[in-house]
Design a protein around this motif. Structure first.
Motif, short mmCIF file in Angstrom:
data_model
loop_
_atom_site.label_atom_id
_atom_site.label_comp_id
_atom_site.label_asym_id
_atom_site.label_seq_id
_atom_site.Cartn_x
_atom_site.Cartn_y
_atom_site.Cartn_z
N GLU A 36 27.70 22.67 -9.85
CA GLU A 36 26.40 23.18 -9.41
C GLU A 36 25.26 22.27 -9.87
O GLU A 36 24.30 22.04 -9.14
N TYR A 39 25.30 19.11 -7.77
CA TYR A 39 24.70 19.46 -6.48
C TYR A 39 23.18 19.51 -6.58
O TYR A 39 22.46 18.92 -5.77
N SER A 40 22.68 20.17 -7.60
CA SER A 40 21.23 20.31 -7.77
C SER A 40 20.57 18.96 -7.98
O SER A 40 19.55 18.65 -7.34
N ASN A 43 20.65 16.71 -4.83
CA ASN A 43 19.73 17.13 -3.79
C ASN A 43 18.26 16.99 -4.18
O ASN A 43 17.40 17.10 -3.32
N VAL A 49 23.50 17.06 1.04
CA VAL A 49 24.81 17.10 0.42
C VAL A 49 25.06 18.57 0.08
O VAL A 49 24.37 19.15 -0.74
N SER A 50 26.04 19.16 0.75
CA SER A 50 26.30 20.59 0.55
C SER A 50 27.09 20.82 -0.73
O SER A 50 27.78 19.92 -1.24
N LEU A 51 27.00 22.03 -1.24
CA LEU A 51 27.74 22.39 -2.45
C LEU A 51 29.25 22.28 -2.21
O LEU A 51 29.98 21.79 -3.07
N THR A 53 30.76 20.25 -0.22
CA THR A 53 31.08 18.82 -0.22
C THR A 53 31.15 18.30 -1.64
O THR A 53 32.05 17.53 -2.00
N VAL A 54 30.22 18.71 -2.49
CA VAL A 54 30.23 18.27 -3.89
C VAL A 54 31.53 18.72 -4.56
O VAL A 54 32.20 17.94 -5.23
N TYR A 55 31.91 19.98 -4.38
CA TYR A 55 33.17 20.48 -4.96
C TYR A 55 34.36 19.66 -4.46
O TYR A 55 35.22 19.26 -5.24
#
Length: 152
Positions: A36, A39-40, A43, A49-51, A53-55
């Protein structure tokens, strides 16, 4: 560290998301961040970049041994750049600070235990929990056994 060469060596294509996440961790070589927080921060700098996608990318890069995933005991993973240097972690349960350390005696003892048990070690984690000097000086007390703020 050449990102494209390392991705190719790991059997991964150089997608935009993989390059972004690996660059992100190269710039924060000693940070320990959960998905998280990655991701934060991503962005804040780069949009789109979606969460999920990050995972996905964190899992791929961890499987490829380009990142290391550490479970600090709260059931969530924190990630760091895998620079190939073995180390352990010490975590303050009040402020959430994480420090890395290496102790050759601990390494030797762990290997001796594995040898005594005829055990082939494929991975290991040592995480010590407690209070850092700053929190002790402020008179802080252990709030929780495991920090929930592995997002620094």
């Amino acid at each position: 560290m050449n990102i494209h060469r390392n991705l190719k060596r790991a059997g991964l294509r150089s997608t935009r998301a993989r390059v972004l996440v690996l660059e992100f961790f190269q710039q924060r070589a000693h940070d320990h961040l959960n998905a998280e927080r990655v991701y934060s921060l991503l962005n804040q700098e780069i949009r789109n970049v979606s969460l999920s996608t990050v995972y996905r990318v964190l899992n791929e890069l961890t499987d490829a041994k380009l990142l290391s995933g550490i479970t600090f005991g709260d059931g969530h993973m924190a990630y760091e750049l895998n620079d190939g240097v073995r180390h352990d972690h010490i975590v303050c349960t009040v402020c959430g600070s994480i420090r890395e350390f290496f102790d050759p005696q601990i390494e030797a003892r762990q290997q001796a235990v594995a040898d005594d048990l005829d055990f082939s070690v494929s991975g290991r984690q040592l995480v010590l929990f407690g209070l850092c000097a700053e929190c002790r000086e402020r008179g802080a007390h252990v709030k929780r056994a495991i920090p929930s703020s592995i997002a620094r």
